[in-house]
Design an enzyme around this catalytic site. Structure first.
Site, PDB file in Angstrom:
ATOM      1  N   HIS A 191       0.819  -1.217   0.000  1.00  0.00           N
ATOM      2  CA  HIS A 191       0.000   0.000   0.000  1.00  0.00           C
ATOM      3  C   HIS A 191       0.854   1.269   0.000  1.00  0.00           C
ATOM      4  CE1 HIS A 191       0.384  -0.125   4.542  1.00  0.00           C
ATOM      5  NE2 HIS A 191       0.470   1.173   4.341  1.00  0.00           N
ATOM      6  N   ASP A 243      -0.312  -7.573   1.448  1.00  0.00           N
ATOM      7  CA  ASP A 243       0.230  -6.213   1.497  1.00  0.00           C
ATOM      8  C   ASP A 243       1.758  -6.257   1.610  1.00  0.00           C
ATOM      9  OD1 ASP A 243       0.467  -3.484   1.679  1.00  0.00           O
ATOM     10  OD2 ASP A 243      -0.255  -3.354   3.762  1.00  0.00           O
ATOM     11  N   GLY A 337       2.453   6.620   8.953  1.00  0.00           N
ATOM     12  CA  GLY A 337       3.848   6.890   8.641  1.00  0.00           C
ATOM     13  C   GLY A 337       4.780   5.744   8.977  1.00  0.00           C
ATOM     14  N   SER A 339       3.995   2.680   8.205  1.00  0.00           N
ATOM     15  CA  SER A 339       3.692   1.647   7.210  1.00  0.00           C
ATOM     16  C   SER A 339       4.938   1.205   6.460  1.00  0.00           C
ATOM     17  CB  SER A 339       2.677   2.181   6.202  1.00  0.00           C
ATOM     18  OG  SER A 339       1.417   2.355   6.797  1.00  0.00           O
ATOM     19  N   GLY A 340       5.022  -0.089   6.211  1.00  0.00           N
ATOM     20  CA  GLY A 340       6.130  -0.651   5.453  1.00  0.00           C
ATOM     21  C   GLY A 340       7.345  -0.980   6.283  1.00  0.00           C
TER      22      GLY A 340
END
Length: 390
Positions: A191, A243, A337, A339-340
């Protein structure tokens, strides 16, 4: 971590379905991945590409980006004419290929025949063996325990104590975290990159050896351009199913004390072997729900739980799939923020840190009724292997 807003997700997905065009040029498709190559600066601006509206702030990159493949078949024509057609064999480039042309001429007293053979190949990107052989999993000797954090809360990480963390930026603006898994490969969430159109891949950079996002604190930071984005073909923006994504850098990075890869789980990892164990989340996300982003790397300890327990919190709202995992702590969580970025576990004191999860989604941040949800890295080891060789 994504603050889930179902109506926003639905609107963006609908816009993509209505506005997208057929896939051309540097966007390819395999059985389990969609691969987007960075566009050269001098490429024709009117050439075909998958157009995705980019009017969402970085924490809401959510589309399924379904597409069709567009590949090139080797052809041979006489009279110096070469045509390009589609084929089921792929991962070649219509617009920036390495072309080798061989011309053979035969002359008699009556006729001259010229034959041209054109071979199109994939642009070369230097690769290294899947999963680095060098030392991985460097991190602090220990982090704060759950009990300690209930008093002092999450803390700023010691500078460069997590050499596997990276910051993903677009045109200089931070959008997501990620982790180094090989000299030119970054693991992150799908995402984070799914709504970035092909023409803007060239604006993506990864910063390694980084602690502060402030421009004045860049000493020792290495910046690499992203050459290729590979995301799971079956990523679902509504459920965050699959994801996961891999970024390929334009060149290899040298390992040193401030830059080294994370360790990935072993192939025989039990699906929930870390349930009820402490795990550490690191990132530059907001410090509270709806708050401001942190300028320096933060770390927080949470406790993993079984998927059955996690599903009980999300009952009637969202599905916790087997390839997801959940973690929570009172007042502690990843947030917008983060994320990942990685969720890391240390199986025993002093042992290497292992990336068990990727920050994916949740409802709000640190809400007691909703644990944070992460992608379970162990569930994607085969996918990672295949697409590190893509």
């Amino acid at each position: 971590m994504i603050l889930v807003r179902p109506l926003v997700v639905a609107f963006l997905a609908a816009a993509l379905l209505l506005g997208s065009e057929s896939v051309n040029g540097r966007i390819y498709q395999t059985d389990d991945a969609i691969i987007v190559e960075a566009e050269d600066h001098d490429r024709d601006k009117n050439s075909g590409e998958f157009k995705i509206p980019f009017w969402f702030e970085s924490n809401y990159f959510k589309t399924n980006g379904s597409s069709s493949s567009n590949d090139v078949e080797q052809t041979t024509q006489t009279t110096q004419t070469t045509s390009l057609t589609n084929s089921s064999l792929g991962l070649v480039d219509l617009f920036d290929s390495n072309v080798t042309t061989t011309t053979t001429s035969t002359t008699t007293t009556t006729v001259t025949t010229t034959t041209t053979t054109t071979t199109t190949t994939m642009p070369f990107v230097e690769e290294e063996p899947v999963f680095p052989e060098s030392s991985c999993g460097v991190g602090p000797a220990k982090t704060l325990t759950m009990e300690e954090q209930r008093i002092v809360g999450g803390t700023e990480a010691v500078k460069n104590s997590w050499p596997g963390i990276v910051a993903l930026k677009k045109n200089g603006t931070f959008i997501c975290g990620g982790s180094l898994i090989a000299r030119n490969k970054i693991l992150t969430a799908a995402h984070c990159v799914v709504a970035i159109p092909q023409r803007e891949v060239k604006l993506l950079t990864v910063e390694l050896g980084i602690h502060s996002l402030l421009p004045s604190k860049k000493a020792g930071v290495i910046t690499k351009k992203v050459r290729r984005m590979t995301r799971h073909r079956r990523f679902n923006p509504r459920t965050f199913f699959n994801d996961i994504a891999i970024l390929t850098l334009e060149s290899n990075v040298d390992y040193k004390s401030t830059i080294s890869p994370v360790c990935l789980p072993s192939a025989n990892s039990n699906a929930e072997q870390y349930a009820d164990k402490d795990a550490t989340i690191i990132g530059w996300g907001t410090l509270i729900e709806g708050g401001f982003q942190s300028a320096v790397l933060q770390q927080v300890t949470v406790q993993l739980m079984t998927n059955t327990k996690c599903q009980s919190f999300y009952a009637g709202k969202d599905k916790i799939f087997d390839h997801m995992m959940c973690a929570a702590a009172p007042g502690k969580d990843s947030c917008q923020g983060d994320s990942g970025g990685p969720l890391l576990v240390q199986p025993s004191p002093g042992s290497p840190w292992i990336q068990a999860g990727i920050v994916s989604w949740g409802i709000g941040c640190a809400r007691p009724e909703y644990p944070g949800v992460f992608i379970r890295v162990a569930s994607f080891l085969n996918w990672i292997r295949r697409n590190m060789r893509s």
